[in-house]
Enzyme design. Structure first.
Site, PDB file in Angstrom:
ATOM      1  CD  GLU A 287      -3.144   0.856   2.137  1.00  0.00           C
ATOM      2  OE1 GLU A 287      -4.270   0.438   1.787  1.00  0.00           O
ATOM      3  OE2 GLU A 287      -2.864   1.141   3.324  1.00  0.00           O
TER       4      GLU A 287
ATOM      5  CE  LYS B 279     -12.379   3.880   0.187  1.00  0.00           C
ATOM      6  NZ  LYS B 279     -11.943   4.333   1.524  1.00  0.00           N
TER       7      LYS B 279
ATOM      8  CG  HIS C 180       6.540 -29.522   4.833  1.00  0.00           C
ATOM      9  ND1 HIS C 180       7.045 -30.769   4.544  1.00  0.00           N
ATOM     10  CD2 HIS C 180       7.228 -29.088   5.926  1.00  0.00           C
ATOM     11  CE1 HIS C 180       7.975 -31.088   5.425  1.00  0.00           C
ATOM     12  NE2 HIS C 180       8.110 -30.082   6.274  1.00  0.00           N
TER      13      HIS C 180
END
EC number: 5.3.1.9
Length: 548
Positions: free
Chosen positions: A353, A512, A384
């Site tokens: 960000e 937004k 793993h």
């Protein structure tokens, strides 16, 4: 302003890259017995071993030259002196003031901000003491047992990460819960575990208008009132971290339980502020102050130490080397401690960000790579899962291996196995395994020559894979403060060199804005709006599905 491509050291580094890119760390270690000692730093309780990187003395000298030409020391000074280096929002950037334990004045717009910082910190301490001591009682005169933090982004990731990392230091009576997702299931799951009589909600929103946070907060308030039945009871079970006193009061929260912070504190840099209230509630004031002390220690190292011995600067420059010269598009954070499993996501927001930007401070296209993709998992689990790609894949992916020297549990043998894996992975990434070593190993197992030659390419490791080994002497509030401040400053230095603003985040706004329009269509409050055909089809699919 200075553009990276115009700096002499930028071109010198390209020439050096062409000359050095075929060097292998295995040979560099064999030829230089002092390599580990030279590329080794200690600051407080942190140790950095950066010897297992594709660097030599010339590399580092040119990178330090690049940092100076890009104005890193001056930009550092400007930040610590409260100058408005967040130019797109015309704001100072002063998370360092929040942990300024010397209380030396830091002035913004002619005002020393330290009295405000200390006043809020004192109020947080008083509030935390009441809750932790049991003197703060709910509407049925019961002590608080559960704290639910409702926030998003920096109001969630930092407190969640730190409370998880320092769980052994937490209050045994308090259970911490964090809600950020507006999907409803996360909040529902938390509410199913807590009781209204003993739960304290913290609503963390600077403006107290953030859609996701307010939606969750209002739902939590409704749930609470369905049980309590009395709106006056809200004041005993809700606190706010905000600057919008009017909205907080209208919600029903006593403004005496509102804790403020300032526009010079960015969300992803805010865990040191009132946003850290959940941390203080859980760990206590003394441990919270220790966290600030650790961060302040790193701040002082950062601003006062020459670049050549400066831990955040060195990490930043090595990152630049891989991102901009080797084309390394991602960076792995691999903590070898289960309580640090939230750290990769926190660093992901901090870095991506801050530095996920495409234009320079003067609005020009950057013309080079900026933030890498940050990802990771606890180291043992990663071994793993995705370490296969790191060892034998085609990408150059630097890795931060993070571990504690001191045991965190009394279970015999566990920590030694853990650290053996940390050190072994760092060595394996560096050394690799040559075809001749593979042949010798398989021959010793009695395998025939034909089968050996079939397997050699598959079992060969090229090595020369870069790692930084970051060791804490122990995982405690002070060292966690230093660790996070180190990553903050690393991010800042890289932003300076790239010529970008690391402290705005305009990229979160467009989605937004569009969501507000689409929400009206989904709820039926507005008619169809003009979109592309794909978006229109998706909206119609939702409407058709929910008419059934």
């Amino acid at each position: 302003m200075k553009h990276l491509h115009d700096l002499p050291a930028w071109s010198k580094l390209w020439n050096h890259f062409d000359d050095s890119k075929t060097l292998h760390m295995r040979e560099m270690f064999e030829q230089d017995p002092q390599r580990a000692e030279r590329y080794w730093l200690q600051v407080g309780g942190l140790t950095l071993d950066y010897s297992k990187n594709r660097i030599n003395d010339e590399t580092m000298s040119l990178l330090f030259e690049l940092a100076r030409e890009a104005g890193v020391p001056e930009r550092m000074r400007q930040m610590f002196h409260g100058e408005k280096i967040n130019t797109t929002e015309n704001r100072a950037v002063l998370h360092v003031a929040l942990r300024n334990r010397t209380n030396s004045p830091i002035v913004v717009d002619g005002e020393d901000v330290m009295p405000k910082v200390n006043r809020v910190l004192q109020r947080m301490g008083e509030f935390a003491h009441e809750v932790r001591s049991g003197s703060w009682l709910g509407y049925t005169n019961q002590v608080i047992t559960d704290v639910v933090n409702i926030g998003i982004g920096g109001s969630d990731l930092g407190p969640l990460m730190m409370c998880t990392a320092l769980k052994p230091f937490g209050h045994p009576r308090l259970n911490m819960h964090f809600v950020s997702n507006v999907d409803g299931s996360q909040l529902r799951d938390v509410l199913s575990k807590v009781h209204p009589e003993t739960t304290l909600f913290i609503i963390a929103s600077k403006t107290f208008t953030t859609q996701e946070t307010l939606t969750n907060a209002l739902t939590a308030r409704e749930w609470f009132l369905n049980h309590a039945g009395d709106e006056e009871a809200v004041a005993k079970h809700f606190a706010a971290v905000s600057t919008n006193q009017k909205a907080v009061a209208e919600f029903g929260i006593d403004t005496a339980n509102m804790f403020e912070f300032w526009d010079w504190v960015g969300g992803r840099y805010s865990l040191w502020s009132a946003i850290g209230l959940p941390i203080m509630l859980y760990l206590g004031e003394e441990n919270f102050i220790e966290m600030l002390n650790g961060a302040h220690l790193m701040d002082q190292h950062f601003i006062n130490t020459p670049l050549e011995r400066n831990l955040p600067v060195i990490l930043a420059l090595i990152g630049i080397w891989y991102i901009n010269y080797y084309g390394g598009g991602s960076h792995v954070i691999a903590p070898y401690d289960q309580h640090l499993h939230r750290l990769p996501k926190f660093i992901q927001q901090l870095d991506m960000e801050s530095n996920g930007k495409q234009v320079t401070l003067d609005g020009k296209a950057v013309g080079h790579e900026t933030s890498p993709i940050i990802w990771g998992e606890t180291g043992i689990n990663g071994q793993h899962a995705f370490f296969q790609l790191l060892h034998q894949g085609t990408h150059i992916t630097p890795i931060d291996l993070i571990a504690s020297l001191e045991k965190r549990s009394n279970l015999p043998g566990h920590h030694e196995i853990l650290l053996a894996n940390v050190f072994a992975q760092a060595e394996a990434f560096m050394r690799g395994k040559t075809p001749d070593e593979v042949r010798a190993e398989l021959k010793a197992q009695g395998m025939d020559e034909v089968r050996i030659e079939e397997l050699v390419p598959h079992k060969t490791f090229s090595g020369n894979r870069p790692t930084n080994l970051i060791l804490m002497d122990k995982v405690n509030p002070r060292n966690m403060g230093s660790l996070i401040a180190m990553y903050e400053h690393k991010t800042f230095v890289q932003g300076i060199i790239w010529g970008i603003n690391s402290f705005d985040q305009w990229g979160v706004e467009l989605g937004k804005q569009l969501a507000k329009t689409i929400l009206g269509e989904l709820t039926g409050e507005t008619g169809p709006q003009k979109h592309d055909s794909s978006t229109e089809r998706l909206i119609n699919l939702y409407l058709q599905t929910n008419r059934k």
